[in-house]
Design an enzyme around this catalytic site. Sequence first.
Site, PDB file in Angstrom:
ATOM      1  N   VAL A  62       0.857  -1.189   0.000  1.00  0.00           N
ATOM      2  CA  VAL A  62       0.000   0.000   0.000  1.00  0.00           C
ATOM      3  C   VAL A  62       0.891   1.235   0.000  1.00  0.00           C
ATOM      4  O   VAL A  62       1.794   1.364   0.844  1.00  0.00           O
ATOM      5  CB  VAL A  62      -0.928   0.018   1.232  1.00  0.00           C
ATOM      6  CG1 VAL A  62      -1.749   1.300   1.275  1.00  0.00           C
ATOM      7  CG2 VAL A  62      -1.848  -1.202   1.228  1.00  0.00           C
ATOM      8  N   GLN A  78       0.483   4.171   0.953  1.00  0.00           N
ATOM      9  CA  GLN A  78       0.419   4.995   2.160  1.00  0.00           C
ATOM     10  C   GLN A  78       0.790   4.216   3.430  1.00  0.00           C
ATOM     11  O   GLN A  78       0.572   4.717   4.544  1.00  0.00           O
ATOM     12  CB  GLN A  78      -0.990   5.598   2.315  1.00  0.00           C
ATOM     13  CG  GLN A  78      -1.360   6.616   1.253  1.00  0.00           C
ATOM     14  CD  GLN A  78      -1.762   5.983  -0.074  1.00  0.00           C
ATOM     15  OE1 GLN A  78      -2.034   4.792  -0.148  1.00  0.00           O
ATOM     16  NE2 GLN A  78      -1.807   6.779  -1.125  1.00  0.00           N
ATOM     17  N   ASP A  79       1.327   3.020   3.274  1.00  0.00           N
ATOM     18  CA  ASP A  79       1.708   2.209   4.429  1.00  0.00           C
ATOM     19  C   ASP A  79       2.893   2.849   5.141  1.00  0.00           C
ATOM     20  O   ASP A  79       3.976   2.979   4.573  1.00  0.00           O
ATOM     21  CB  ASP A  79       2.072   0.801   3.967  1.00  0.00           C
ATOM     22  CG  ASP A  79       2.260  -0.186   5.107  1.00  0.00           C
ATOM     23  OD1 ASP A  79       2.402   0.242   6.270  1.00  0.00           O
ATOM     24  OD2 ASP A  79       2.259  -1.396   4.825  1.00  0.00           O
ATOM     25  N   ARG A  80       2.698   3.229   6.392  1.00  0.00           N
ATOM     26  CA  ARG A  80       3.764   3.896   7.142  1.00  0.00           C
ATOM     27  C   ARG A  80       4.640   2.912   7.910  1.00  0.00           C
ATOM     28  O   ARG A  80       5.715   3.268   8.387  1.00  0.00           O
ATOM     29  CB  ARG A  80       3.156   4.932   8.084  1.00  0.00           C
ATOM     30  CG  ARG A  80       2.419   6.044   7.309  1.00  0.00           C
ATOM     31  CD  ARG A  80       1.646   6.956   8.235  1.00  0.00           C
ATOM     32  NE  ARG A  80       2.539   7.696   9.105  1.00  0.00           N
ATOM     33  CZ  ARG A  80       2.214   8.097  10.344  1.00  0.00           C
ATOM     34  NH1 ARG A  80       1.031   7.820  10.832  1.00  0.00           N
ATOM     35  NH2 ARG A  80       3.072   8.778  11.056  1.00  0.00           N
ATOM     36  N   TYR A  81       4.175   1.676   8.055  1.00  0.00           N
ATOM     37  CA  TYR A  81       5.036   0.641   8.628  1.00  0.00           C
ATOM     38  C   TYR A  81       6.015   0.121   7.575  1.00  0.00           C
ATOM     39  O   TYR A  81       7.196  -0.057   7.844  1.00  0.00           O
ATOM     40  CB  TYR A  81       4.203  -0.529   9.155  1.00  0.00           C
ATOM     41  CG  TYR A  81       3.517  -0.275  10.470  1.00  0.00           C
ATOM     42  CD1 TYR A  81       4.213   0.242  11.555  1.00  0.00           C
ATOM     43  CD2 TYR A  81       2.176  -0.568  10.638  1.00  0.00           C
ATOM     44  CE1 TYR A  81       3.587   0.471  12.762  1.00  0.00           C
ATOM     45  CE2 TYR A  81       1.530  -0.354  11.845  1.00  0.00           C
ATOM     46  CZ  TYR A  81       2.243   0.171  12.906  1.00  0.00           C
ATOM     47  OH  TYR A  81       1.612   0.390  14.101  1.00  0.00           O
TER      48      TYR A  81
END
Length: 322
Positions: free
Chosen positions: A269, A271-274
């Site tokens: 994704v 926008q995945d911040r992990y």
Amino acid sequence: MSGEDVFMDEVQPSYFKIREFQFDSGEKIRDAPVEYRTTVKPSSEDMDNAVIYIHGWSGDCSSVRRIAALTGPGGALEDFPIISISSLGSPGSASPSTTSMGKDFPEYTILDMVNFQRQFLNERFGIRRVKGVIGTSMGGFQALQWAVEYPDEMEFLMPLVTSWRVRGINYALFSYMNHLIEEDPELRASRRPERALSLASMLMYLHGLSREYYHGLDNAELESSMMDMGSEGSLMDPYDVIWRNRAAMKHDLSGKLERIRARTLIFGVNQDRYFPPELDVIPMAQLIPGAELVLFDSECGHLGVNEIGKYNELVASFIGGD
């Protein structure tokens, strides 16, 4: 009813005990409990072509609902037996809390988590090779480790919002959570460190969604959501959390991904911040022979994995080998 409703309402958890499980360290536990769900009756012997789903850090076997659009009617996985197992170290299966061993429960690795699932599948169903393994987040760590260590045991691999190693913000988050809990006076006094567990859960919440998602909440909504996460986190077992974080912090398959032989479809994704794609899934796809990569946008960030159903046709084509 949706596919998720069918799976969750009609299929209840089942339980099994592994006679003896040996950790990579050599330590052993007997009668290790395993919590699991299947889309066929647990007594069924027809488990050919089983697909294994592995949940993330805070999940359990019920987390298979994240891919309900794939497993339900009309889904790409509708015709395959799905087995979802609560991982080693998670409540429901063998863990510090479930066994009441607390800090005496052996520390484990991602490889131990994989071997726990493999031994269960063999002892319960006689399965030594599966159709495929799907893993979300920390479940992806296990799926990748499985494909690296036992490359002939699966036909396909689907890592979802995950990485082949823990570095940067992920390592820092796991480490900080453990510092909060381990240094809490309550834990040192052999009491549940509820405040530390609550704060650790709030910290995870602040990274699970996209910046746009948080910006869309007013301050009262954000505060309420943080408090809800904190309340849920305060109920966790401290040693379940500490041991799980330690296992995650050691995850590193650098130099090993070329061993993977399974056909691989990776989802990330934007926008995945992990696991930001440019740091994790994009280079991972380049390191796994023949891997395919799908990137998509979701305001839900890391939790955008719940939207994988919109790629049902692509998954069906991939599994069919078209």
